[in-house]
Design a protein around this motif. Structure first.
Motif, mmCIF file in Angstrom:
data_model
loop_
_atom_site.group_PDB
_atom_site.id
_atom_site.type_symbol
_atom_site.label_atom_id
_atom_site.label_comp_id
_atom_site.label_asym_id
_atom_site.label_seq_id
_atom_site.Cartn_x
_atom_site.Cartn_y
_atom_site.Cartn_z
ATOM 1 N N SER A 21 2.541 -2.362 32.419
ATOM 2 C CA SER A 21 3.180 -0.743 33.737
ATOM 3 C C SER A 21 3.445 0.955 32.566
ATOM 4 O O SER A 21 3.338 1.630 33.257
ATOM 5 C CB SER A 21 3.759 -1.205 34.829
ATOM 6 O OG SER A 21 5.309 -1.770 34.115
ATOM 7 N N THR A 47 2.690 1.564 29.695
ATOM 8 C CA THR A 47 1.533 1.880 28.683
ATOM 9 C C THR A 47 0.410 2.477 30.089
ATOM 10 O O THR A 47 0.182 3.981 29.356
ATOM 11 C CB THR A 47 0.691 1.220 28.885
ATOM 12 O OG1 THR A 47 1.099 -0.166 28.131
ATOM 13 C CG2 THR A 47 -0.601 1.750 27.869
ATOM 14 N N ARG A 48 0.610 1.995 31.473
ATOM 15 C CA ARG A 48 -0.071 2.960 32.337
ATOM 16 C C ARG A 48 0.900 3.965 32.815
ATOM 17 O O ARG A 48 0.314 5.294 32.820
ATOM 18 C CB ARG A 48 -0.301 1.862 33.785
ATOM 19 C CG ARG A 48 -1.065 0.840 33.333
ATOM 20 C CD ARG A 48 -1.610 -0.013 34.933
ATOM 21 N NE ARG A 48 -2.962 -1.030 34.335
ATOM 22 C CZ ARG A 48 -3.593 -1.336 35.267
ATOM 23 N NH1 ARG A 48 -3.909 -0.331 35.923
ATOM 24 N NH2 ARG A 48 -3.985 -2.398 35.247
ATOM 25 N N LEU A 49 1.758 3.964 32.790
ATOM 26 C CA LEU A 49 2.609 5.403 33.137
ATOM 27 C C LEU A 49 2.150 6.270 32.181
ATOM 28 O O LEU A 49 2.435 7.159 32.120
ATOM 29 C CB LEU A 49 4.237 4.780 33.355
ATOM 30 C CG LEU A 49 5.336 6.337 33.228
ATOM 31 C CD1 LEU A 49 4.698 6.324 35.029
ATOM 32 C CD2 LEU A 49 6.318 5.207 33.624
ATOM 33 N N ALA A 57 0.351 7.099 30.129
ATOM 34 C CA ALA A 57 -1.380 7.842 30.215
ATOM 35 C C ALA A 57 -1.598 8.056 31.428
ATOM 36 O O ALA A 57 -2.020 9.594 31.290
ATOM 37 C CB ALA A 57 -2.069 6.480 30.839
ATOM 38 N N TRP A 58 -0.579 8.122 32.322
ATOM 39 C CA TRP A 58 -0.972 9.132 33.463
ATOM 40 C C TRP A 58 0.141 10.043 33.313
ATOM 41 O O TRP A 58 -0.003 10.928 33.405
ATOM 42 C CB TRP A 58 -0.273 8.339 34.642
ATOM 43 C CG TRP A 58 -1.647 7.710 35.666
ATOM 44 C CD1 TRP A 58 -0.997 6.062 35.775
ATOM 45 C CD2 TRP A 58 -2.262 8.471 36.360
ATOM 46 N NE1 TRP A 58 -2.363 5.626 36.659
ATOM 47 C CE2 TRP A 58 -2.814 7.134 36.689
ATOM 48 C CE3 TRP A 58 -2.472 9.165 36.752
ATOM 49 C CZ2 TRP A 58 -3.999 6.877 37.910
ATOM 50 C CZ3 TRP A 58 -3.903 9.402 37.296
ATOM 51 C CH2 TRP A 58 -4.163 8.029 38.225
ATOM 52 N N ILE A 59 1.239 10.414 32.513
ATOM 53 C CA ILE A 59 1.768 11.440 32.237
ATOM 54 C C ILE A 59 1.146 12.388 31.626
ATOM 55 O O ILE A 59 1.294 13.406 31.510
ATOM 56 C CB ILE A 59 2.922 10.939 31.493
ATOM 57 C CG1 ILE A 59 4.131 10.615 32.497
ATOM 58 C CG2 ILE A 59 3.458 12.051 31.118
ATOM 59 C CD1 ILE A 59 5.445 9.319 32.328
ATOM 60 N N SER A 100 -2.516 12.836 30.622
ATOM 61 C CA SER A 100 -3.335 13.063 31.458
ATOM 62 C C SER A 100 -2.264 14.376 32.479
ATOM 63 O O SER A 100 -3.437 15.420 32.697
ATOM 64 C CB SER A 100 -3.613 12.002 33.029
ATOM 65 O OG SER A 100 -4.768 10.966 31.870
ATOM 66 N N ALA A 101 -1.326 14.087 33.173
ATOM 67 C CA ALA A 101 -1.246 15.196 33.994
ATOM 68 C C ALA A 101 -0.645 16.473 33.142
ATOM 69 O O ALA A 101 -1.457 17.552 33.238
ATOM 70 C CB ALA A 101 0.069 14.851 34.676
#
Length: 71
Positions: free
Chosen positions: A17, A19-21, A23-25, A27-28
């Motif tokens: 979770s 790593t996913r967070l 990646a989202w940050i 990307s944003a």
């Protein structure tokens, strides 16, 4: 006769979770950076007139700002 079994070692493990967070940050941040540059670039001539500057000087300033936000 030989059968080919696909080993499970070829499958990538699921992402955590955290790593996913991250990646989202990231990307944003890239999205906001692109949005920022696409908003500022067309408004550059109007900003130059409003600030009483020429477009070339203001363009150099905006370019420096965008390069600095990339770093």
């Amino acid at each position: 006769m030989t059968t080919l079994n696909s080993p499970k070692a070829d499958v990538a493990p699921p992402l955590s979770s955290t790593t996913r967070l991250v990646a989202w940050i990231v990307s944003a941040v890239f999205f906001i950076e692109q949005l920022d540059s696409s908003i500022v670039a067309p408004a550059l001539p109007a900003m130059a007139v409003s600030l009483g500057s020429d477009v070339i000087t203001l363009s150099a300033t905006i370019t420096a700002y965008l390069l600095n936000s990339c770093a």
